[in-house]
Write an enzyme that holds these catalytic residues in place. Structure first.
Site, PDB file in Angstrom:
ATOM      1  N   HIS A   1       0.811  -0.888  -0.251  1.00 47.05           N
ATOM      2  CA  HIS A   1      -0.017  -0.428   0.399  1.00 47.05           C
ATOM      3  C   HIS A   1       0.915   1.328  -0.116  1.00 47.05           C
ATOM      4  O   HIS A   1       1.170   1.870  -0.631  1.00 47.05           O
ATOM      5  CB  HIS A   1      -1.005  -0.307   1.267  1.00 47.05           C
ATOM      6  CG  HIS A   1      -1.884  -1.284   1.171  1.00 47.05           C
ATOM      7  ND1 HIS A   1      -3.511  -1.751   0.053  1.00 47.05           N
ATOM      8  CD2 HIS A   1      -1.311  -1.954   2.149  1.00 47.05           C
ATOM      9  CE1 HIS A   1      -3.746  -2.525   0.892  1.00 47.05           C
ATOM     10  NE2 HIS A   1      -2.872  -3.081   2.081  1.00 47.05           N
TER      11      HIS A   1
HETATM   12  O1  RIB Z   1      -4.746  -0.179   4.809  1.00 40.48           O
HETATM   13  C1  RIB Z   1      -3.918  -0.194   4.768  1.00 40.48           C
HETATM   14  C2  RIB Z   1      -2.644   0.798   5.175  1.00 40.48           C
HETATM   15  O2  RIB Z   1      -2.665   0.441   7.216  1.00 40.48           O
HETATM   16  C3  RIB Z   1      -1.405   0.775   5.566  1.00 40.48           C
HETATM   17  O3  RIB Z   1      -0.837   2.180   5.245  1.00 40.48           O
HETATM   18  C4  RIB Z   1      -0.864   0.063   6.602  1.00 40.48           C
HETATM   19  O4  RIB Z   1      -0.294  -0.028   6.569  1.00 40.48           O
HETATM   20  C5  RIB Z   1      -1.876  -0.023   7.489  1.00 40.48           C
HETATM   21  O5  RIB Z   1      -1.129   1.616   7.910  1.00 40.48           O
END
Ligand code: RIB
Ligand code: CA
Length: 322
Positions: free
Chosen positions: A251
């Site tokens: 992500h």
């Molecule tokens: O949903 C994904 C996000 O939530 C990313 O930033 C992961 O590191 C968590 O913080």
């Protein structure tokens, strides 16, 4: 589809990285520190994937891994604006960066609270000068914006990993983790007046890691390559099991890749609002993609990515680190 803002040629882009490391945050931080196009002014830790003490520890470990111990790390908010903290050790492990066998940090935390430093830095900045990258719950940034609204003037763009609409959520059926943990903070950010770009699950799930790519990291033969590969081997297991895919989404590095190569991404300016009252849909990002309301556009919502370009960029960046 609107194109992202043009990058200027006035030297390295000053950025603040607000983060809750987290293995995917780790790759984003390493990539940012490897990019000469960015000047990382500081890293502000926030409670999220794991409690603040660990996210602040992990951020210091990462600047040292990158060979950049001079980058200041600040500890920020240890809980959301008005909710109990929800963490994600089931995804990230008890340390938040499980999978990497790294020593405790030698670098001390900065004594100043992250919110105070961020506010001071933004208030002293020129108009629209500093880019704020949020990789976790947006509690720190929202606290700055609520206590010093004029700080928004110093923000060029807030680029956040968060939200999800077309593909639903990953923490509840409706909400993505960062926004679920602190929906009030996300809503504050979306209405602060500074330009906001959101990289939601709708785009991050279109660029899944391949085991061969993780193997290429390991084959770099560097400390960074070994640590990154170890972290990602650990991290991706949860999503592979959950979604039945051959690889997991990475992500947070999409935030850094967007800054460096906006041409890899496509999105649309539209209105995004956050559900903050409903227990069922708390943290849902409601995206008016077809402009069916009279709510003004407040976000550049990204939905498409060139996945090969994204992973090629990350490998190139991480290969520069020791
Ligand atoms: O949903 C994904 C996000 O939530 C990313 O930033 C992961 O590191 C968590 O913080
Ligand atoms: Ca994160």
């Amino acid at each position: 589809m609107t194109q992202p803002p043009d990058s200027d040629d006035a030297g390295p882009r000053p950025v603040i990285i607000d983060t809750d490391p987290g293995q995917d945050d780790a790759i984003a931080i390493l990539a940012a520190l490897a990019a000469p196009e960015l000047r990382v002014m500081g890293i502000t830790a926030v409670a999220g994937n794991v409690p603040l003490e660990l996210t602040a520890r992990n951020a210091r470990i990462l600047v040292e891994l990158a060979g950049r111990p001079e980058v200041p790390v600040f500890a920020g908010c240890d809980r959301p604006l008005r909710r109990d903290l929800v963490t994600a050790e089931h995804v990230h492990g008890t340390t938040g960066i499980d999978g990497a066998d790294l020593a405790e940090p030698a670098t001390a935390l900065q004594p100043q609270h992250a919110v105070d430093w961020m506010a001071e830095t933004l208030l002293a900045a020129g108009d629209r000068e500093i880019t704020v990258c949020t990789l976790g719950p947006m509690t720190n940034v929202a606290t700055v914006l609520q206590t010093a609204p004029e700080a928004a003037r110093g923000i060029r763009e807030i680029v956040c990993m968060g939200g999800g609409f077309f593909g639903g959520g990953n923490t509840s059926p409706a909400a993505e983790f960062n926004v679920f943990v602190d929906p009030d903070a996300a809503q504050t950010v979306l209405h602060c007046g500074a330009p906001v770009t959101m990289l939601p699950l709708d785009v991050t799930h279109k660029a899944l890691m391949a085991d061969a790519w993780i193997d290429r990291l390991r084959a770099l033969g560097t400390h960074t390559g070994a640590a990154a590969a170890g972290m990602l081997d650990f991290y991706e297991r949860f999503d592979v099991d959950k979604y039945g895919t051959t690889g997991g989404p990475l992500h947070d590095p999409n935030v850094i890749a967007y800054l460096l190569r906006p041409d890899l991404y496509q999105g649309r300016r539209c209105n995004v609002e956050v559900e903050i009252d409903s227990p069922l849909t708390r943290g849902m990002t409601v995206v008016d993609w077809w402009n069916v309301t009279d709510r003004p556009p407040n976000c550049h919502y990204i939905t498409e990515v060139d996945a090969d370009g994204f992973y090629d960029l990350l490998l190139t960046l991480l290969a520069r680190l020791p």
